[in-house]
Design a protein around this motif. Structure first.
Motif, mmCIF file in Angstrom:
data_model
loop_
_atom_site.group_PDB
_atom_site.id
_atom_site.type_symbol
_atom_site.label_atom_id
_atom_site.label_comp_id
_atom_site.label_asym_id
_atom_site.label_seq_id
_atom_site.Cartn_x
_atom_site.Cartn_y
_atom_site.Cartn_z
ATOM 1 N N CYS A 165 63.398 41.397 15.581
ATOM 2 C CA CYS A 165 61.998 41.769 15.327
ATOM 3 C C CYS A 165 61.861 43.282 15.171
ATOM 4 C CB CYS A 165 61.104 41.293 16.471
ATOM 5 S SG CYS A 165 60.743 39.522 16.466
ATOM 6 N N ALA A 166 62.601 44.029 15.985
ATOM 7 C CA ALA A 166 62.498 45.493 15.944
ATOM 8 C C ALA A 166 62.937 46.054 14.599
ATOM 9 C CB ALA A 166 63.339 46.103 17.063
ATOM 10 N N PHE A 167 63.802 45.321 13.895
ATOM 11 C CA PHE A 167 64.308 45.827 12.621
ATOM 12 C C PHE A 167 63.200 45.970 11.578
ATOM 13 C CE2 PHE A 167 68.913 44.145 13.349
ATOM 14 C CZ PHE A 167 69.084 45.112 14.318
ATOM 15 N N HIS A 168 62.062 45.315 11.776
ATOM 16 C CA HIS A 168 61.014 45.439 10.759
ATOM 17 C C HIS A 168 60.353 46.815 10.790
ATOM 18 C CE1 HIS A 168 57.674 44.831 13.639
ATOM 19 N NE2 HIS A 168 56.827 45.012 12.663
ATOM 20 N N TYR A 169 60.731 47.644 11.772
ATOM 21 C CA TYR A 169 60.243 49.017 11.786
ATOM 22 C C TYR A 169 61.149 49.968 11.005
ATOM 23 C CZ TYR A 169 57.292 47.460 15.674
ATOM 24 O OH TYR A 169 56.385 46.797 16.452
ATOM 25 N N ILE A 170 62.348 49.533 10.644
ATOM 26 C CA ILE A 170 63.290 50.489 10.051
ATOM 27 C C ILE A 170 63.920 50.038 8.735
ATOM 28 C CG2 ILE A 170 63.913 51.863 12.053
ATOM 29 C CD1 ILE A 170 66.113 49.956 12.723
ATOM 30 N N TRP A 171 64.419 48.801 8.649
ATOM 31 C CA TRP A 171 65.032 48.288 7.418
ATOM 32 C C TRP A 171 66.187 49.156 6.920
ATOM 33 C CZ3 TRP A 171 63.805 43.466 6.266
ATOM 34 C CH2 TRP A 171 62.572 42.968 6.694
ATOM 35 N N TRP A 172 67.061 49.584 7.829
ATOM 36 C CA TRP A 172 68.262 50.289 7.385
ATOM 37 C C TRP A 172 69.138 49.346 6.570
ATOM 38 C CZ3 TRP A 172 70.320 52.448 12.697
ATOM 39 C CH2 TRP A 172 69.445 53.448 13.161
ATOM 40 N N LEU A 173 69.668 49.827 5.470
ATOM 41 C CA LEU A 173 70.617 49.025 4.695
ATOM 42 C C LEU A 173 71.878 48.749 5.509
ATOM 43 C CD1 LEU A 173 70.323 50.674 1.158
ATOM 44 C CD2 LEU A 173 69.403 48.460 1.906
ATOM 45 N N GLU A 174 72.229 49.689 6.382
ATOM 46 C CA GLU A 174 73.437 49.530 7.196
ATOM 47 C C GLU A 174 73.341 48.354 8.166
ATOM 48 O OE1 GLU A 174 73.101 53.824 5.974
ATOM 49 O OE2 GLU A 174 71.742 52.308 6.788
ATOM 50 N N LEU A 175 72.122 47.862 8.402
ATOM 51 C CA LEU A 175 71.955 46.741 9.322
ATOM 52 C C LEU A 175 72.280 45.394 8.677
ATOM 53 C CD1 LEU A 175 68.602 47.775 11.061
ATOM 54 C CD2 LEU A 175 70.885 47.809 12.079
ATOM 55 N N LYS A 176 72.320 45.348 7.356
ATOM 56 C CA LYS A 176 72.506 44.062 6.678
ATOM 57 C C LYS A 176 73.774 43.324 7.122
ATOM 58 C CE LYS A 176 71.344 43.612 2.314
ATOM 59 N NZ LYS A 176 71.200 43.881 0.850
ATOM 60 N N PRO A 177 74.935 44.005 7.243
ATOM 61 C CA PRO A 177 76.123 43.268 7.711
ATOM 62 C C PRO A 177 75.943 42.683 9.110
ATOM 63 C CG PRO A 177 76.763 45.353 6.707
ATOM 64 C CD PRO A 177 75.272 45.390 6.851
ATOM 65 N N LEU A 178 75.234 43.410 9.985
ATOM 66 C CA LEU A 178 74.984 42.882 11.330
ATOM 67 C C LEU A 178 74.124 41.628 11.267
ATOM 68 C CD1 LEU A 178 74.148 46.000 13.561
ATOM 69 C CD2 LEU A 178 76.344 44.866 13.203
ATOM 70 N N ILE A 179 73.098 41.680 10.433
ATOM 71 C CA ILE A 179 72.183 40.537 10.334
ATOM 72 C C ILE A 179 72.898 39.342 9.715
ATOM 73 C CG2 ILE A 179 69.973 39.750 9.405
ATOM 74 C CD1 ILE A 179 69.149 42.752 9.329
ATOM 75 N N ARG A 180 73.740 39.605 8.723
ATOM 76 C CA ARG A 180 74.512 38.511 8.110
ATOM 77 C C ARG A 180 75.457 37.876 9.138
ATOM 78 N NH1 ARG A 180 74.919 41.916 3.144
ATOM 79 N NH2 ARG A 180 73.550 40.949 1.591
ATOM 80 N N VAL A 182 74.826 37.611 12.292
ATOM 81 C CA VAL A 182 73.967 36.737 13.105
ATOM 82 C C VAL A 182 73.750 35.409 12.388
ATOM 83 C CG1 VAL A 182 71.662 36.461 14.111
ATOM 84 C CG2 VAL A 182 72.819 38.672 14.247
ATOM 85 N N VAL A 183 73.512 35.471 11.076
ATOM 86 C CA VAL A 183 73.312 34.248 10.285
ATOM 87 C C VAL A 183 74.529 33.328 10.408
ATOM 88 C CG1 VAL A 183 72.980 33.320 7.957
ATOM 89 C CG2 VAL A 183 71.768 35.396 8.653
ATOM 90 N N ARG A 184 75.716 33.915 10.399
ATOM 91 C CA ARG A 184 76.951 33.124 10.439
ATOM 92 C C ARG A 184 77.319 32.655 11.843
ATOM 93 N NH1 ARG A 184 78.928 37.586 7.608
ATOM 94 N NH2 ARG A 184 80.174 38.113 9.455
ATOM 95 N N GLU A 185 77.085 33.522 12.846
ATOM 96 C CA GLU A 185 77.762 33.309 14.121
ATOM 97 C C GLU A 185 76.863 33.043 15.321
ATOM 98 O OE1 GLU A 185 80.340 36.626 14.790
ATOM 99 O OE2 GLU A 185 81.346 36.425 12.842
ATOM 100 N N ASP A 186 75.570 33.366 15.248
ATOM 101 C CA ASP A 186 74.749 33.178 16.450
ATOM 102 C C ASP A 186 74.727 31.701 16.831
ATOM 103 O OD1 ASP A 186 72.515 35.047 17.990
ATOM 104 O OD2 ASP A 186 72.071 32.910 18.101
ATOM 105 N N ASN A 187 74.748 31.437 18.137
ATOM 106 C CA ASN A 187 74.819 30.043 18.582
ATOM 107 C C ASN A 187 73.463 29.357 18.651
ATOM 108 O OD1 ASN A 187 73.641 31.108 20.881
ATOM 109 N ND2 ASN A 187 75.507 30.996 22.128
ATOM 110 N N ASN A 188 72.397 30.071 18.252
ATOM 111 C CA ASN A 188 71.065 29.472 18.259
ATOM 112 C C ASN A 188 70.578 29.313 16.822
ATOM 113 O OD1 ASN A 188 67.947 29.669 18.250
ATOM 114 N ND2 ASN A 188 68.430 29.153 20.373
ATOM 115 N N GLU A 189 70.235 28.090 16.454
ATOM 116 C CA GLU A 189 69.846 27.807 15.065
ATOM 117 C C GLU A 189 68.582 28.553 14.660
ATOM 118 O OE1 GLU A 189 67.526 25.992 11.927
ATOM 119 O OE2 GLU A 189 67.054 25.776 14.070
ATOM 120 N N ILE A 190 67.639 28.720 15.576
ATOM 121 C CA ILE A 190 66.384 29.414 15.262
ATOM 122 C C ILE A 190 66.653 30.884 14.967
ATOM 123 C CG2 ILE A 190 64.135 30.121 16.191
ATOM 124 C CD1 ILE A 190 64.219 27.497 17.868
ATOM 125 N N ILE A 191 67.508 31.500 15.770
ATOM 126 C CA ILE A 191 67.846 32.909 15.555
ATOM 127 C C ILE A 191 68.614 33.073 14.246
ATOM 128 C CG2 ILE A 191 69.173 34.863 16.463
ATOM 129 C CD1 ILE A 191 68.432 33.927 19.272
#
Length: 252
Positions: A165-180, A182-191
Motif C-alpha cells: 500500500c505504501a508504494f502508491h506514494y512513490i512508484w519507483w521503477l526499481e520496485l517493480k522486480p520486488l513486486i513481481r 511477491v506475485v510469484r512467491e508470496d504464500n498468500n493469494e490475496i497479497i
C-alpha cells in the motif's frame, strides 16, 4: 538521496488531544492571504480528506489520509519558500534526520536480513515507519529500497500488504522486480493478487499519488479493499486485525 521537498508530513502523534494540525495550517494560510478553493471537508471519514488552497497562483493541498491515519501537506514547487518555512515553523513535521534517529533500532531491524531470518516480531510502529519513508522519499535510495525489500519478506501478512500500500506514494521503477517477486512467491493469494494489480498500474501514464496526480483516489480504495479481503479471510476475529493497520472509520 532525493527527498520529497513538496510534501510536509505531520508528526500526528504529537497532536493527540489537541487541535487538528491541518486546521492550524489552514488558519495560517488564510492569514497569509491564501484562498480555499476546494475541499472534501475534514468531517469526512470514509475516504481521504483534503483542502486545496491557492496562494500567489500556486497550489497547496492539505491532506488527511485515513488509510494511514496521517496528515501531510503537498506544496507545489513554485510556492514561496517564505510560505513553506512559515508552515514548518507552525507544525511539528517529520524530517528525514529525525525519523531515522527516532527509529534507529527499527531501521536496523528492517534493514537486516539476519533479523528477519530470526522472524522479527511484528511491531505496529514498523508500519508507520514504512509509510513515512514512502512519503518522504521522491526517488530511489538504496538503503530505503533494502528496507522495503525486507518488509516484503516479513512473516506478518499485515506488514507485507501495508508495504505494498505504501508504494502508491512513490512508484519507483526499481520496485517493480520486488513486486513481481511477491506475485510469484508470496504464500498468500490475496497479497499475490494485490501485487499483480500494482504491476498493472505501472503501465499507466501517471500511476499517481492521491491528490497529486489522481483526481479520484481509486488506488486508496484498492488498498482498503485488499486489506478487508485479507481480514475476511482470517474469519474476522479481533486478534486478526492487529497487523493490518486498518483505518478506524471501518469500526471493526
Amino acid at each position: 538521496m532525493e527527498i520529497q521537498n513538496d510534501r510536509i508530513i505531520i508528526r500526528g502523534e504529537s497532536y493527540e488531544g489537541q487541535e487538528d494540525p491541518l486546521e492550524i495550517v489552514g488558519e495560517l494560510l488564510e492569514s497569509l492571504g491564501a484562498t480555499l478553493v476546494d475541499q472534501t471537508g475534514f468531517f469526512v471519514r470514509d475516504k481521504p480528506r483534503y483542502e486545496k488552497w491557492i496562494i500567489s497562483n500556486s497550489n497547496i493541498l492539505l491532506v488527511f489520509d485515513s488509510l494511514i491515519e496521517g496528515s501531510y501537506i503537498v506544496v507545489n514547487s513554485d510556492v514561496s519558500q517564505d510560505v513553506v518555512q512559515a508552515i514548518k515553523k507552525n507544525v511539528n513535521y517529520v524530517s528525514l534526520e529525525g525519523e531515522l534517529q527516532y527509529h534507529q533500532v527499527m531501521l536496523g531491524d528492517l534493514a537486516n536480513e539476519k533479523n528477519l531470518a530470526k522472524r522479527l516480531p511484528f511491531n505496529q510502529d514498523h508500519l508507520t515507519f514504512i509509510q513515512r519513508l514512502a512519503l518522504i522519499f521522491k526517488s530511489y535510495d538504496k538503503n530505503v529500497f533494502n528496507i522495503f525489500q525486507n518488509a516484503l519478506s516479513h512473516p506478518s501478512e499485515g506488514m507485507r500488504i501495508t508495504t505494498l500500500c505504501a508504494f502508491h506514494y512513490i512508484w519507483w521503477l526499481e520496485l517493480k522486480p520486488l513486486i513481481r517477486r511477491v506475485v510469484r512467491e508470496d504464500n498468500n493469494e490475496i497479497i499475490r493478487r494485490f501485487a499483480s494489480d500494482i504491476i498493472s498500474y505501472y503501465e499507466k501514464p501517471e500511476p499517481g499519488v492521491f491528490m497529486e496526480k489522481e483526481i479520484v483516489p481509486h488506488w486508496w480504495s484498492k488498498c482498503v479493499n485488499y486489506k478487508l479481503e485479507l481480514l475476511n479471510s482470517r474469519n474476522n476475529n479481533e486478534s486478526s486485525i492487529e497487523d493490518l493497520d486498518l483505518p478506524p472509520f471501518l469500526n471493526l
